[in-house]
Motif scaffolding. Structure first.
Motif, PDB file in Angstrom:
ATOM      1  N   GLY A 168      26.884  26.728  36.367  1.00 41.53           N
ATOM      2  CA  GLY A 168      26.584  28.102  36.374  1.00 41.53           C
ATOM      3  C   GLY A 168      28.066  29.038  35.801  1.00 41.53           C
ATOM      4  N   VAL A 169      28.893  28.264  36.626  1.00 42.07           N
ATOM      5  CA  VAL A 169      29.914  29.626  35.521  1.00 42.07           C
ATOM      6  C   VAL A 169      31.261  28.629  35.138  1.00 42.07           C
ATOM      7  CG1 VAL A 169      32.682  29.274  37.497  1.00 42.07           C
ATOM      8  CG2 VAL A 169      29.619  29.157  38.197  1.00 42.07           C
ATOM      9  N   THR A 170      31.046  27.271  34.346  1.00 44.45           N
ATOM     10  CA  THR A 170      32.042  27.002  33.733  1.00 44.45           C
ATOM     11  C   THR A 170      30.876  26.177  32.352  1.00 44.45           C
ATOM     12  OG1 THR A 170      33.580  25.714  35.183  1.00 44.45           O
ATOM     13  CG2 THR A 170      33.757  24.543  32.722  1.00 44.45           C
ATOM     14  N   TRP A 171      31.574  26.646  31.093  1.00 43.36           N
ATOM     15  CA  TRP A 171      30.332  26.161  30.455  1.00 43.36           C
ATOM     16  C   TRP A 171      30.563  25.801  29.074  1.00 43.36           C
ATOM     17  CZ3 TRP A 171      25.168  27.403  30.044  1.00 43.36           C
ATOM     18  CH2 TRP A 171      24.648  28.154  31.337  1.00 43.36           C
ATOM     19  N   HIS A 172      30.204  25.056  28.210  1.00 48.22           N
ATOM     20  CA  HIS A 172      30.490  23.958  26.920  1.00 48.22           C
ATOM     21  C   HIS A 172      29.297  24.366  25.696  1.00 48.22           C
ATOM     22  CE1 HIS A 172      32.558  21.611  30.031  1.00 48.22           C
ATOM     23  NE2 HIS A 172      32.225  21.642  30.996  1.00 48.22           N
ATOM     24  N   THR A 173      30.308  24.507  24.738  1.00 51.43           N
ATOM     25  CA  THR A 173      29.138  24.924  23.851  1.00 51.43           C
ATOM     26  C   THR A 173      28.853  23.575  22.773  1.00 51.43           C
ATOM     27  OG1 THR A 173      29.421  27.111  23.973  1.00 51.43           O
ATOM     28  CG2 THR A 173      29.130  26.538  21.824  1.00 51.43           C
ATOM     29  N   SER A 174      27.770  23.266  22.051  1.00 55.90           N
ATOM     30  CA  SER A 174      28.332  21.979  21.199  1.00 55.90           C
ATOM     31  C   SER A 174      28.270  22.632  20.003  1.00 55.90           C
ATOM     32  CB  SER A 174      26.439  22.021  20.543  1.00 55.90           C
ATOM     33  OG  SER A 174      26.857  21.290  19.843  1.00 55.90           O
ATOM     34  N   PRO A 175      29.565  21.636  19.391  1.00 58.01           N
ATOM     35  CA  PRO A 175      29.725  22.178  18.129  1.00 58.01           C
ATOM     36  C   PRO A 175      28.647  22.049  16.892  1.00 58.01           C
ATOM     37  CG  PRO A 175      30.654  19.589  18.178  1.00 58.01           C
ATOM     38  CD  PRO A 175      30.170  20.679  19.216  1.00 58.01           C
ATOM     39  N   ARG A 176      27.915  21.714  17.496  1.00 56.60           N
ATOM     40  CA  ARG A 176      26.705  21.075  15.970  1.00 56.60           C
ATOM     41  C   ARG A 176      25.107  22.760  15.863  1.00 56.60           C
ATOM     42  NH1 ARG A 176      24.833  14.886  17.656  1.00 56.60           N
ATOM     43  NH2 ARG A 176      26.581  14.004  17.039  1.00 56.60           N
ATOM     44  N   GLN A 177      24.849  22.861  15.285  1.00 59.70           N
ATOM     45  CA  GLN A 177      23.901  23.615  15.438  1.00 59.70           C
ATOM     46  C   GLN A 177      22.453  23.687  16.019  1.00 59.70           C
ATOM     47  OE1 GLN A 177      23.314  27.250  13.818  1.00 59.70           O
ATOM     48  NE2 GLN A 177      25.728  25.982  13.157  1.00 59.70           N
ATOM     49  N   THR A 178      22.097  23.929  17.100  1.00 60.31           N
ATOM     50  CA  THR A 178      20.477  23.189  17.402  1.00 60.31           C
ATOM     51  C   THR A 178      20.112  22.922  16.903  1.00 60.31           C
ATOM     52  OG1 THR A 178      21.720  25.035  19.286  1.00 60.31           O
ATOM     53  CG2 THR A 178      19.620  24.114  20.161  1.00 60.31           C
ATOM     54  N   TYR A 179      19.605  24.189  15.916  1.00 58.86           N
ATOM     55  CA  TYR A 179      18.372  23.262  15.293  1.00 58.86           C
ATOM     56  C   TYR A 179      18.724  23.814  13.550  1.00 58.86           C
ATOM     57  CZ  TYR A 179      16.788  28.206  17.019  1.00 58.86           C
ATOM     58  OH  TYR A 179      17.534  29.654  17.395  1.00 58.86           O
ATOM     59  N   SER A 180      17.775  23.660  12.783  1.00 57.78           N
ATOM     60  CA  SER A 180      17.369  23.457  11.401  1.00 57.78           C
ATOM     61  C   SER A 180      16.674  25.183  11.041  1.00 57.78           C
ATOM     62  CB  SER A 180      17.036  22.464  10.763  1.00 57.78           C
ATOM     63  OG  SER A 180      17.180  22.977   9.128  1.00 57.78           O
ATOM     64  N   TYR A 181      17.045  26.152  10.185  1.00 54.77           N
ATOM     65  CA  TYR A 181      16.540  26.993   9.543  1.00 54.77           C
ATOM     66  C   TYR A 181      15.322  26.151   8.433  1.00 54.77           C
ATOM     67  CZ  TYR A 181      19.381  31.047  12.269  1.00 54.77           C
ATOM     68  OH  TYR A 181      19.740  31.270  12.560  1.00 54.77           O
ATOM     69  N   SER A 182      15.228  25.315   8.010  1.00 52.25           N
ATOM     70  CA  SER A 182      14.272  24.847   7.230  1.00 52.25           C
ATOM     71  C   SER A 182      13.770  24.434   7.716  1.00 52.25           C
ATOM     72  CB  SER A 182      15.422  23.751   6.547  1.00 52.25           C
ATOM     73  OG  SER A 182      16.659  24.100   4.911  1.00 52.25           O
ATOM     74  N   VAL A 183      12.315  24.344   7.729  1.00 53.68           N
ATOM     75  CA  VAL A 183      11.267  23.635   8.680  1.00 53.68           C
ATOM     76  C   VAL A 183       9.786  23.126   7.790  1.00 53.68           C
ATOM     77  CG1 VAL A 183       9.382  24.295   9.754  1.00 53.68           C
ATOM     78  CG2 VAL A 183      11.163  26.015  10.051  1.00 53.68           C
ATOM     79  N   GLU A 184       9.712  21.902   7.771  1.00 54.72           N
ATOM     80  CA  GLU A 184       8.994  21.360   7.110  1.00 54.72           C
ATOM     81  C   GLU A 184       7.295  20.933   8.086  1.00 54.72           C
ATOM     82  OE1 GLU A 184       7.802  16.430   5.856  1.00 54.72           O
ATOM     83  OE2 GLU A 184       9.431  16.770   7.318  1.00 54.72           O
ATOM     84  N   CYS A 185       6.603  21.925   6.833  1.00 52.68           N
ATOM     85  CA  CYS A 185       4.830  21.759   7.767  1.00 52.68           C
ATOM     86  C   CYS A 185       4.099  20.998   7.342  1.00 52.68           C
ATOM     87  CB  CYS A 185       4.635  23.134   6.820  1.00 52.68           C
ATOM     88  SG  CYS A 185       5.258  24.430   6.545  1.00 52.68           S
ATOM     89  N   GLN A 186       3.647  21.004   8.493  1.00 57.12           N
ATOM     90  CA  GLN A 186       2.286  19.587   7.889  1.00 57.12           C
ATOM     91  C   GLN A 186       1.998  18.672   7.056  1.00 57.12           C
ATOM     92  OE1 GLN A 186      -0.582  20.667  11.005  1.00 57.12           O
ATOM     93  NE2 GLN A 186       0.685  20.469  12.872  1.00 57.12           N
ATOM     94  N   GLY A 187       1.709  19.659   6.145  1.00 55.64           N
ATOM     95  CA  GLY A 187       1.234  19.109   4.856  1.00 55.64           C
ATOM     96  C   GLY A 187       2.464  19.017   4.032  1.00 55.64           C
ATOM     97  N   GLY A 188       3.831  18.913   4.559  1.00 58.35           N
ATOM     98  CA  GLY A 188       4.942  18.508   3.583  1.00 58.35           C
ATOM     99  C   GLY A 188       5.916  19.439   2.958  1.00 58.35           C
ATOM    100  N   GLU A 189       4.937  20.715   2.512  1.00 56.90           N
ATOM    101  CA  GLU A 189       5.778  22.484   2.475  1.00 56.90           C
ATOM    102  C   GLU A 189       7.233  22.218   3.396  1.00 56.90           C
ATOM    103  OE1 GLU A 189       5.631  26.481   0.922  1.00 56.90           O
ATOM    104  OE2 GLU A 189       3.744  25.545   2.082  1.00 56.90           O
ATOM    105  N   VAL A 190       8.280  22.451   2.822  1.00 58.28           N
ATOM    106  CA  VAL A 190       9.955  23.006   3.735  1.00 58.28           C
ATOM    107  C   VAL A 190       9.213  24.559   2.981  1.00 58.28           C
ATOM    108  CG1 VAL A 190      12.093  22.487   4.149  1.00 58.28           C
ATOM    109  CG2 VAL A 190      10.312  20.095   3.195  1.00 58.28           C
ATOM    110  N   ARG A 191       9.642  25.054   4.310  1.00 54.83           N
ATOM    111  CA  ARG A 191      10.247  26.248   4.409  1.00 54.83           C
ATOM    112  C   ARG A 191      11.311  26.516   4.772  1.00 54.83           C
ATOM    113  NH1 ARG A 191       5.296  29.361   3.667  1.00 54.83           N
ATOM    114  NH2 ARG A 191       7.082  31.150   3.207  1.00 54.83           N
ATOM    115  N   HIS A 192      12.498  27.553   4.265  1.00 55.00           N
ATOM    116  CA  HIS A 192      13.820  27.750   3.969  1.00 55.00           C
ATOM    117  C   HIS A 192      13.459  29.527   5.102  1.00 55.00           C
ATOM    118  CE1 HIS A 192      14.940  24.180   2.658  1.00 55.00           C
ATOM    119  NE2 HIS A 192      14.289  23.953   1.884  1.00 55.00           N
ATOM    120  N   PHE A 193      13.860  29.979   6.545  1.00 56.06           N
ATOM    121  CA  PHE A 193      14.265  30.867   6.331  1.00 56.06           C
ATOM    122  C   PHE A 193      15.303  31.531   6.411  1.00 56.06           C
ATOM    123  CE2 PHE A 193      10.125  28.575   8.244  1.00 56.06           C
ATOM    124  CZ  PHE A 193       9.023  29.824   8.089  1.00 56.06           C
ATOM    125  N   PRO A 194      15.091  32.660   6.218  1.00 52.01           N
ATOM    126  CA  PRO A 194      16.582  33.593   5.843  1.00 52.01           C
ATOM    127  C   PRO A 194      16.983  34.086   7.039  1.00 52.01           C
ATOM    128  CG  PRO A 194      15.534  34.349   4.595  1.00 52.01           C
ATOM    129  CD  PRO A 194      14.529  33.212   4.733  1.00 52.01           C
TER     130      PRO A 194
END
Length: 260
Positions: A168-194
């Motif tokens: 809880g004192v010394t922290w490390h930040t991942s260089p990668r993005q944790t999750y995408s702003y593009s989401v695949e829905c159950q029907g196959g549609e991909v939504r891109h959220f600004p």
């Protein structure tokens, strides 16, 4: 919370129209070094009755985490230790909005909360004019402390970050993005959220000491104003006026060889 529930909120003054939803006339409460803008209510049941919101007190501050506390994220241990991640600003010129994240702990929901470190979880970089992170969500697992945030560096666009600390004192930040702003829905549609902010997780496993693991779903507040991405980006990012809602994404099950 032992014997009940606690609700931490960021409180603001608001002067809106008759329907109370005109965000353009909202006025933020001026934070002080006494209580900031984080409040807590407690209740024996999720249905209430809830106590009057009480200011959360911080025992200290630092040059980099000076004040203006907001966006609280608590974690409760079985020994009644309360960990509270928060967003704060540096000791800068009045009016500057520098978003940085810290971690604190206390034995009471109202504090006083003491910083585990006077340094932000991720240090401020000079080219990040809006700050480093906002909207922290913190949890403790058997391995240590974790935080995911909506990133603000270099802007708040397409930014999501993960941080880890054993103590809880010394922290490390991942260089990668944790999750995408593009989401695949159950029907196959991909939504891109600004815009995709305010991440939170739901966990399947809780340990006797209060640690958690096995996240099963990711929640985000998102902005989406139609299928035309350019138009949605203008409305959501530039005009701050797009349609917002809560998005829930199921996560894959943990493999047997994964660490908790």
């Amino acid at each position: 919370l032992v014997g009940g529930f606690a609700l931490f909120v960021y409180a603001t003054n608001h002067r809106g129209g008759d329907d109370g939803d005109d965000h353009r006339t909202a006025i933020r409460a001026l934070p002080t070094l006494l209580n900031g803008s984080i409040y807590v209510s407690i209740s024996p049941s999720v249905r209430g009755p809830w106590t009057q919101p009480t200011p959360v007190w911080f025992a200290n501050h630092s040059l980099e985490l000076w004040g203006g506390w907001t966006n609280p994220s608590p974690h409760f241990d079985a020994d009644q230790t309360i960990w509270l991640a928060f967003q704060a600003g540096a000791n800068a010129k009045p009016g500057q909005n520098i978003a940085l994240v810290g971690l604190s702990k206390a034995a009471s929901v109202t504090g006083p909360f003491g910083y585990t470190s006077g340094k932000p979880v991720t240090p401020q970089r000079w080219w990040c004019v809006a700050g480093q992170d906002e909207d922290p969500f913190m949890w403790r697992s058997p391995r240590g402390f974790h935080i995911i945030t909506h990133g603000m560096c270099p802007t708040g666009y397409l930014q999501a970050h993960y941080k880890f600390s054993e103590d809880g004192v010394t922290w490390h930040t991942s260089p990668r993005q944790t999750y995408s702003y593009s989401v695949e829905c159950q029907g196959g549609e991909v939504r891109h959220f600004p815009r995709m902010e305010r991440p939170q997780l739901v966990f399947a496993k809780e340990y006797p000491d209060g640690a958690v693991s096995d996240p099963v779903a990711l929640f985000n507040g998102v902005c989406d104003d139609g299928v035309n991405y350019v138009s949605a980006a203008v409305r959501c990012i530039l005009q701050q006026a797009g349609m917002t809602h809560t998005l829930v994404r199921p996560l894959r099950k943990r493999r047997p060889d994964d660490a908790p």
